[in-house]
Design an enzyme around this catalytic site. Structure first.
Site, PDB file in Angstrom:
ATOM      1  N   LYS A 192       0.858  -1.189   0.000  1.00 35.14           N
ATOM      2  CA  LYS A 192       0.000   0.000   0.000  1.00 35.14           C
ATOM      3  C   LYS A 192       0.890   1.234   0.000  1.00 35.14           C
ATOM      4  CE  LYS A 192      -1.872   2.878   2.686  1.00 35.14           C
ATOM      5  NZ  LYS A 192      -1.750   4.081   1.843  1.00 35.14           N
ATOM      6  N   GLY A 245       6.917   4.880   8.068  1.00 35.17           N
ATOM      7  CA  GLY A 245       6.090   6.071   8.158  1.00 35.17           C
ATOM      8  C   GLY A 245       6.278   6.726   9.508  1.00 35.17           C
ATOM      9  N   GLU A 268       9.356   1.049  10.754  1.00 33.95           N
ATOM     10  CA  GLU A 268      10.487   1.978  10.538  1.00 33.95           C
ATOM     11  C   GLU A 268       9.888   3.373  10.581  1.00 33.95           C
ATOM     12  OE1 GLU A 268      13.332   0.488  10.302  1.00 33.95           O
ATOM     13  OE2 GLU A 268      12.538  -1.509   9.891  1.00 33.95           O
ATOM     14  N   CYS A 303      13.767  10.793   6.725  1.00 30.69           N
ATOM     15  CA  CYS A 303      13.661  10.318   8.114  1.00 30.69           C
ATOM     16  C   CYS A 303      14.938  10.604   8.883  1.00 30.69           C
ATOM     17  CB  CYS A 303      13.328   8.834   8.126  1.00 30.69           C
ATOM     18  SG  CYS A 303      14.450   7.838   7.140  1.00 30.69           S
ATOM     19  N   GLU A 402       9.594  15.988  15.056  1.00 29.98           N
ATOM     20  CA  GLU A 402      10.021  15.810  13.669  1.00 29.98           C
ATOM     21  C   GLU A 402       9.210  16.762  12.791  1.00 29.98           C
ATOM     22  OE1 GLU A 402       8.900  12.195  11.560  1.00 29.98           O
ATOM     23  OE2 GLU A 402      10.920  12.095  10.722  1.00 29.98           O
TER      24      GLU A 402
HETATM   25  P1  NAD Z   1       2.403   8.353   7.691  1.00 28.94           P
HETATM   26  O1  NAD Z   1       2.626   7.578   8.938  1.00 28.94           O
HETATM   27  O2  NAD Z   1       1.405   9.434   7.714  1.00 28.94           O
HETATM   28  O3  NAD Z   1       1.963   7.374   6.498  1.00 28.94           O
HETATM   29  C1  NAD Z   1       2.741   6.276   6.112  1.00 28.94           C
HETATM   30  C2  NAD Z   1       1.855   5.262   5.426  1.00 28.94           C
HETATM   31  O4  NAD Z   1       0.921   4.785   6.391  1.00 28.94           O
HETATM   32  C3  NAD Z   1       1.042   5.809   4.270  1.00 28.94           C
HETATM   33  O5  NAD Z   1       0.933   4.828   3.268  1.00 28.94           O
HETATM   34  C4  NAD Z   1      -0.314   6.066   4.903  1.00 28.94           C
HETATM   35  O6  NAD Z   1      -1.388   6.012   3.996  1.00 28.94           O
HETATM   36  C5  NAD Z   1      -0.390   4.923   5.883  1.00 28.94           C
HETATM   37  N1  NAD Z   1      -1.298   5.165   7.017  1.00 28.94           N
HETATM   38  C6  NAD Z   1      -1.598   6.339   7.607  1.00 28.94           C
HETATM   39  N2  NAD Z   1      -2.496   6.153   8.586  1.00 28.94           N
HETATM   40  C7  NAD Z   1      -2.767   4.828   8.625  1.00 28.94           C
HETATM   41  C8  NAD Z   1      -3.626   4.005   9.404  1.00 28.94           C
HETATM   42  N3  NAD Z   1      -4.402   4.505  10.368  1.00 28.94           N
HETATM   43  N4  NAD Z   1      -3.647   2.667   9.165  1.00 28.94           N
HETATM   44  C9  NAD Z   1      -2.864   2.135   8.202  1.00 28.94           C
HETATM   45  N5  NAD Z   1      -2.055   2.864   7.402  1.00 28.94           N
HETATM   46  C10 NAD Z   1      -1.996   4.202   7.619  1.00 28.94           C
HETATM   47  O7  NAD Z   1       3.844   8.873   7.256  1.00 28.94           O
HETATM   48  P2  NAD Z   1       4.211   9.746   5.970  1.00 28.94           P
HETATM   49  O8  NAD Z   1       3.798  11.149   6.229  1.00 28.94           O
HETATM   50  O9  NAD Z   1       3.761   9.058   4.748  1.00 28.94           O
HETATM   51  O10 NAD Z   1       5.812   9.629   5.974  1.00 28.94           O
HETATM   52  C11 NAD Z   1       6.619  10.418   6.765  1.00 28.94           C
HETATM   53  C12 NAD Z   1       7.144   9.641   7.955  1.00 28.94           C
HETATM   54  O11 NAD Z   1       7.846   8.480   7.519  1.00 28.94           O
HETATM   55  C13 NAD Z   1       8.148  10.447   8.752  1.00 28.94           C
HETATM   56  O12 NAD Z   1       7.876  10.291  10.124  1.00 28.94           O
HETATM   57  C14 NAD Z   1       9.475   9.799   8.387  1.00 28.94           C
HETATM   58  O13 NAD Z   1      10.487   9.964   9.348  1.00 28.94           O
HETATM   59  C15 NAD Z   1       9.087   8.375   8.225  1.00 28.94           C
HETATM   60  N6  NAD Z   1      10.072   7.621   7.444  1.00 28.94           N
HETATM   61  C16 NAD Z   1      10.846   6.699   8.096  1.00 28.94           C
HETATM   62  C17 NAD Z   1      11.817   5.989   7.397  1.00 28.94           C
HETATM   63  C18 NAD Z   1      12.669   4.956   8.089  1.00 28.94           C
HETATM   64  O14 NAD Z   1      13.301   4.157   7.412  1.00 28.94           O
HETATM   65  N7  NAD Z   1      12.710   4.931   9.409  1.00 28.94           N
HETATM   66  C19 NAD Z   1      11.984   6.210   6.025  1.00 28.94           C
HETATM   67  C20 NAD Z   1      11.166   7.149   5.394  1.00 28.94           C
HETATM   68  C21 NAD Z   1      10.199   7.851   6.114  1.00 28.94           C
END
Ligand code: NAD
Length: 500
Positions: A192, A245, A268, A303, A402
């Protein structure tokens, strides 16, 4: 992978693009069961790129069934590793052959410069699939050190059906970090992508099928987190949930994994990484360039962004001057221009979120040293200047949370122990860096920093050979390297009686 293309070339290509917009289930593109779609707008200039299938629990049901059928048939899960390797390497080659198209989709969809899409995201995605393909027929099982009358085999088996939920900042690469090891180890996957950046994942599905991945082994469900992500996380026939995320969503999903069927869950998540600069850094100009690119690269939507600069009091003024100058050289430009090094913020919501943090920094008393404003207003997209705050105290919101945008918080220190305490004063523990010529100091700091990756005298180093992931609330589990393969497998002990 550098292509010497002009801005006009990319613009012309962008006009011709016809992105895939349907879900990919059981080897076919299909509309969402509800027939609903969502708008996919480009942050580059606000243009509509596609209307994408808005999947929900009904599509999740179909995709899980398809993935389970494929897994149980053994068409992929029981294929010899050497044969899976060939498919993954063919896929890597196909991604490389389509690199320009995929890079363009990525840039239009989430706003990063085409230079970076091509040379970083696409190059690393190719490497990720190839690396996981290459390793999988060299990953040996173990035999337990038993006595002569029994044999203990320690083997690894695929989890089964894996759901992968990924973010928008490196859409294809974050998907690759999950898909490549999950597929290499024989799982079926439902991916997804983020609703903010679904296009490259949808195209990848078809390339994988053409490379020889059997139908049903990879399914892609575009849609919103609550509508498509959550039913996947809760599904009783999903064996593994891997997520990249935000920490808030990661925690929520761990709860769902636990209360549904205790599926294996690896998260992650976010970061607030400290970048510590001592006066004896080998080269202050290099360190300043890295401090700037560490937080402004990818519009700060990384991230591991070096969002907390901890700088020694003796060099603070000189060093900040250099960082600000390096930031000015990264002013946002048209992401389709190959010379651009900073592009557009992913969408209006993220732009407003980052802008609110800038406002909060001002209100709480941090001094805005440079940037802080919207730019390229006429473009129709969302662009923010590289922003540097000085006089930041550790309790301020911009030092703790963040931001995920091009905003640097500078904090000064005097003693090594003080720098360490400041660096570790965070719920996150994804990455950290230290700049010093003193090898003892470097080792001591590296050992005591509570972070999954530590860099000495550079920032953001790394490749497929080492694991990547976080301590504390930056997550559990690791992406990349052989360690990543472990989380996609169950470990089995088989005992054979040799004296029956
Ligand atoms: P997010 O948590 O808002 O969304 C990530 C994914 O989760 C998306 O596909 C979103 O649709 C889905 N999602 C959101 N709410 C959900 C729910 N209730 N149930 C299931 N799925 C859900 O994050 P974002 O804004 O897309 O990405 C930014 C974040 O990702 C930042 O915090 C960043 O640090 C982190 N990130 C971490 C790494 C790592 O390797 N640690 C790498 C890249 C990004």
């Amino acid at each position: 992978m550098t292509a010497t293309r002009s801005l006009d070339y990319w613009r012309a290509q962008a006009q011709r693009l016809q992105p895939r917009h349907q879900a990919f289930i059981d080897g076919r593109y299909v509309d969402a069961c509800s027939a609903r779609r969502f708008e996919c707008l480009s942050p580059v200039d606000g243009r509509r790129l596609a209307q994408v299938a808005r999947c929900d629990h009904q599509d999740v049901e179909l995709a899980v069934r398809a993935a389970r059928r494929a897994f149980d048939r053994g068409v992929w899960s029981e294929m010899p590793p050497v044969a899976r390797k060939r498919v993954l390497i063919r896929l890597a080659q196909s991604i490389e052959a389509h690199a320009e198209e995929l890079a363009l989709l990525e840039t239009l969809d989430m706003g990063k410069p085409i230079h970076d899409s091509l040379n970083v995201d696409l190059a690393a995605t190719v490497r990720c699939f190839a690396w996981n393909g290459e390793v999988i027929d060299k990953w040996y099982a173990e035999i337990a050190p038993t006595g002569p009358n029994e044999l203990g085999l320690i083997t690894r088996e695929p989890l089964g059906v894996v759901a992968a939920i990924v973010p928008w900042n490196f859409p294809l690469l974050m998907a690759a970090w999950k898909l490549a090891p999950a597929l290499a180890t024989g799982n079926s996957v439902i991916l997804k992508p983020s609703e903010k950046s679904p296009l490259t994942a949808l195209r990848l599905a078809e390339l994988a099928l053409e490379a020889g991945l059997p139908e049903g082994v990879l399914n892609v469900l575009p849609g919103y987190g609550e509508e498509a992500g959550e039913p996947l996380a809760a599904h009783l026939d999903v064996d593994g949930l891997v997520f990249t995320g935000s920490t808030a969503v990661g925690k929520h999903l761990m709860g769902i994994a636990g209360t549904s069927n205790m599926k294996r869950a690896f998260m992650e998540c976010g970061g607030k990484s400290p970048n510590i600069v001592f006066p004896d850094a080998p080269n202050l100009e290099t360190a300043a360039e890295a401090a700037a690119s560490g937080v402004f690269y990818n519009q700060g939507e990384v991230c591991t962004a070096a969002s907390r600069l901890l700088v020694h009091r003796d060099i603070r003024e000189e060093f900040l001057e250099r960082v600000v100058a390096a930031g000015r050289r990264m002013q946002p430009g048209d992401p389709l221009d190959p010379a651009t090094r900073m592009g557009a913020i992913v969408d209006r919501a993220q732009f407003e979120r980052v802008s609110a943090y800038i406002e909060r920094g001002r209100e709480e008393g941090a001094r805005l040293r440079s940037g802080g404003s919207q730019c390229r207003r006429d473009s129709g997209g969302y662009y923010l200047e590289p922003t540097v705050f000085e006089g930041v105290s550790p309790q301020m919101t911009i030092a703790q949370e963040e931001i995920f945008g091009p905003v640097l918080a500078c904090i000064e220190f005097e003693q090594d122990e003080e720098a360490l305490a400041l660096a570790n004063d965070s719920p996150y523990g994804l990455a950290a860096a230290v700049w010093t010529s003193d090898i003892t100091r470097a080792h001591k700091m590296a050992r005591k920093l509570r972070a999954g990756s530590v860099w000495v005298n550079y920032y953001d180093g790394g490749d497929m050979t080492a694991p990547f992931g976080g301590f504390k609330q930056s997550g559990n589990g690791r992406d990349k390297s052989i360690h990543a393969l472990e989380k996609y497998t169950e470990i089995k002990a088989t005992w054979i009686n040799l004296d029956p």
